[in-house]
Design a protein around this motif. Structure first.
Motif, PDB file in Angstrom:
ATOM      1  N   ASN A 169      17.433  12.730 -12.241  1.00  0.00           N
ATOM      2  CA  ASN A 169      16.965  12.856 -13.461  1.00  0.00           C
ATOM      3  C   ASN A 169      15.551  12.571 -13.906  1.00  0.00           C
ATOM      4  O   ASN A 169      15.350  12.816 -14.729  1.00  0.00           O
ATOM      5  N   LYS A 170      14.837  12.379 -12.714  1.00  0.00           N
ATOM      6  CA  LYS A 170      13.451  12.327 -13.001  1.00  0.00           C
ATOM      7  C   LYS A 170      12.738  13.471 -12.354  1.00  0.00           C
ATOM      8  O   LYS A 170      11.363  13.578 -12.526  1.00  0.00           O
ATOM      9  N   ILE A 171      13.345  14.599 -11.952  1.00  0.00           N
ATOM     10  CA  ILE A 171      12.892  15.556 -11.468  1.00  0.00           C
ATOM     11  C   ILE A 171      12.491  16.709 -12.834  1.00  0.00           C
ATOM     12  O   ILE A 171      13.423  16.857 -13.384  1.00  0.00           O
ATOM     13  N   LYS A 172      11.397  16.986 -12.813  1.00  0.00           N
ATOM     14  CA  LYS A 172      10.898  17.903 -14.004  1.00  0.00           C
ATOM     15  C   LYS A 172      11.343  19.454 -13.656  1.00  0.00           C
ATOM     16  O   LYS A 172      10.949  19.997 -12.727  1.00  0.00           O
ATOM     17  N   ARG A 203       0.844  -1.210   0.002  1.00  0.00           N
ATOM     18  CA  ARG A 203       0.140  -0.097   0.082  1.00  0.00           C
ATOM     19  C   ARG A 203       0.936   1.402  -0.109  1.00  0.00           C
ATOM     20  O   ARG A 203       0.567   2.218  -0.851  1.00  0.00           O
ATOM     21  N   TYR A 204       2.027   1.043   0.839  1.00  0.00           N
ATOM     22  CA  TYR A 204       3.014   2.303   0.768  1.00  0.00           C
ATOM     23  C   TYR A 204       3.488   2.620  -0.504  1.00  0.00           C
ATOM     24  O   TYR A 204       3.643   3.713  -1.035  1.00  0.00           O
ATOM     25  N   ILE A 205       3.874   1.557  -1.176  1.00  0.00           N
ATOM     26  CA  ILE A 205       4.509   1.775  -2.475  1.00  0.00           C
ATOM     27  C   ILE A 205       3.524   2.177  -3.349  1.00  0.00           C
ATOM     28  O   ILE A 205       3.908   2.974  -4.450  1.00  0.00           O
ATOM     29  N   GLU A 206       2.358   1.479  -3.718  1.00  0.00           N
ATOM     30  CA  GLU A 206       1.540   2.106  -4.671  1.00  0.00           C
ATOM     31  C   GLU A 206       0.997   3.658  -4.427  1.00  0.00           C
ATOM     32  O   GLU A 206       0.899   4.170  -5.312  1.00  0.00           O
ATOM     33  N   ALA A 207       1.007   3.884  -3.057  1.00  0.00           N
ATOM     34  CA  ALA A 207       0.525   5.298  -2.677  1.00  0.00           C
ATOM     35  C   ALA A 207       1.679   6.312  -3.315  1.00  0.00           C
ATOM     36  O   ALA A 207       1.551   7.321  -3.770  1.00  0.00           O
ATOM     37  N   LEU A 208       3.057   5.987  -3.082  1.00  0.00           N
ATOM     38  CA  LEU A 208       4.160   6.732  -3.570  1.00  0.00           C
ATOM     39  C   LEU A 208       4.051   6.614  -5.096  1.00  0.00           C
ATOM     40  O   LEU A 208       4.383   7.609  -5.783  1.00  0.00           O
ATOM     41  N   LYS A 209       3.917   5.390  -5.532  1.00  0.00           N
ATOM     42  CA  LYS A 209       3.796   5.526  -7.342  1.00  0.00           C
ATOM     43  C   LYS A 209       2.945   6.450  -7.820  1.00  0.00           C
ATOM     44  O   LYS A 209       3.094   7.131  -8.782  1.00  0.00           O
ATOM     45  N   GLU A 210       1.704   6.424  -7.031  1.00  0.00           N
ATOM     46  CA  GLU A 210       0.731   7.308  -7.658  1.00  0.00           C
ATOM     47  C   GLU A 210       0.923   8.831  -7.825  1.00  0.00           C
ATOM     48  O   GLU A 210       0.476   9.298  -8.478  1.00  0.00           O
ATOM     49  N   ASN A 265       3.883  10.109  -8.272  1.00  0.00           N
ATOM     50  CA  ASN A 265       5.101  10.048  -9.131  1.00  0.00           C
ATOM     51  C   ASN A 265       6.215  10.844  -8.622  1.00  0.00           C
ATOM     52  O   ASN A 265       6.904  11.607  -9.425  1.00  0.00           O
ATOM     53  N   PHE A 266       6.571  10.504  -7.499  1.00  0.00           N
ATOM     54  CA  PHE A 266       7.827  11.154  -6.805  1.00  0.00           C
ATOM     55  C   PHE A 266       9.021  10.458  -7.451  1.00  0.00           C
ATOM     56  O   PHE A 266       9.243   9.526  -7.748  1.00  0.00           O
TER      57      PHE A 266
END
Length: 291
Positions: A258-261, A209-216, A218-219
């Motif tokens: 590299n993923k920071i916009k 649940r923690y992983i999915e919440a972080l992925k949603e 897009n950090f």
């Protein structure tokens, strides 16, 4: 996804505990003295032996029992039959024994031991009333050898039968007690295994649940690495790990620059300060997260 091992483990945890000890072989004891009466001898022989080729109603009734419980019930009834003979010979009231075959199904339990203890006390009342000379010579807590020695010396077949059956009953009762304790230990072990397994499953679900919440959200961070490292650390220091997670989550997984916009349509390039800002945002998000 659950593996075959996981399914087998769950099945094992929920099985009914039915393991038993091996039977204790008891050598059949029969009175060696001359019977006092034909009627008494016929009753004793009927209780102690049967034609091997004949299946008695008693044997059919015992079919539902396992070997240990079956041997215990037979010894219990033998003791009761012997007491009936003594009571009849000395004009005493036969004790009312309470234990039934169904009470021993599917396994022996402590409540059965209490019933047997009460019934044997009533039995000893008959023994001592019919043979008052035994008072001070023998008692219910005497050793097996003491009981059998007195039985051997007695010329009363019913008394012999009662003492031999009592010793047999104690032996079978002890076997069932040992078996019960083994089942109890196995049950407690499997209960603990089930609790550990269920707690493990809850932990995995919470991690996901923690992983999915972080992925949603897009950090720019490896969510799986962050969460798993946090839970691993929390096992050793729950409070310290939580403080680190909510104040400086980058400890558990580095910010992926590299993923920071870039902000303002790419006009502002990514700077170290952006990493600090993202780290703080992730911490604040996790602090409010109810997973």
């Amino acid at each position: 996804m659950a593996t075959d091992d996981d399914l087998e483990f769950e099945k094992l945890l929920n099985e009914f505990i039915s393991s038993q000890l091996e039977d204790v072989d008891i050598e059949e004891n029969t009175p060696s003295k001359t019977p006092q009466s034909n009627k008494k001898n016929d009753n004793i022989q009927h209780s102690q032996s049967q034609d091997d080729d004949e299946v008695s109603p008693e044997d059919k009734e015992f079919e539902i029992l396992k070997d240990n419980e079956k041997s215990l019930m037979k010894a219990y009834r033998n003791f009761g039959d012997a007491l009936d003979l003594l009571a009849s010979d000395f004009q005493l009231n036969s004790p009312k024994f309470e234990l039934s075959v169904t009470m021993l199904y599917p396994n022996y339990k402590p409540s059965v031991g209490k019933i047997i203890a009460n019934d044997t006390l009533a039995g000893w009342d008959i023994i001592l009333k019919s043979h008052p000379e035994l008072k001070g010579v023998i008692h219910p807590h005497a050793t097996d050898e003491e009981m059998l020695n007195i039985a051997e010396k007695s010329d009363d077949d019913a008394l012999q039968f009662a003492l031999i059956s009592y010793v047999e009953l104690l032996i079978e009762l002890e076997g069932c007690e040992i078996s019960y304790k083994e089942r109890k230990l196995k049950h407690e072990k499997r209960k603990l295994e089930r609790e550990i397994y269920e707690e493990h499953q809850k932990r995995i679900a919470r991690i996901n649940r923690y992983i999915e919440a972080l992925k949603e959200k897009n950090f720019p961070i490896d969510a799986e690495r962050l969460v798993k490292n946090y839970f691993k650390t929390a096992q050793k220091d729950a409070e310290g790990a939580y403080n680190a997670l909510t104040q400086n989550p980058a400890i558990f997984a580095p910010i992926e620059f590299n993923k920071i916009k870039p902000r303002f349509f790419g006009l502002l390039k990514v700077r170290p300060q952006d990493g600090i800002r993202i780290n703080r945002l992730i911490g604040e998000f996790l602090k409010k997260l109810k997973a």
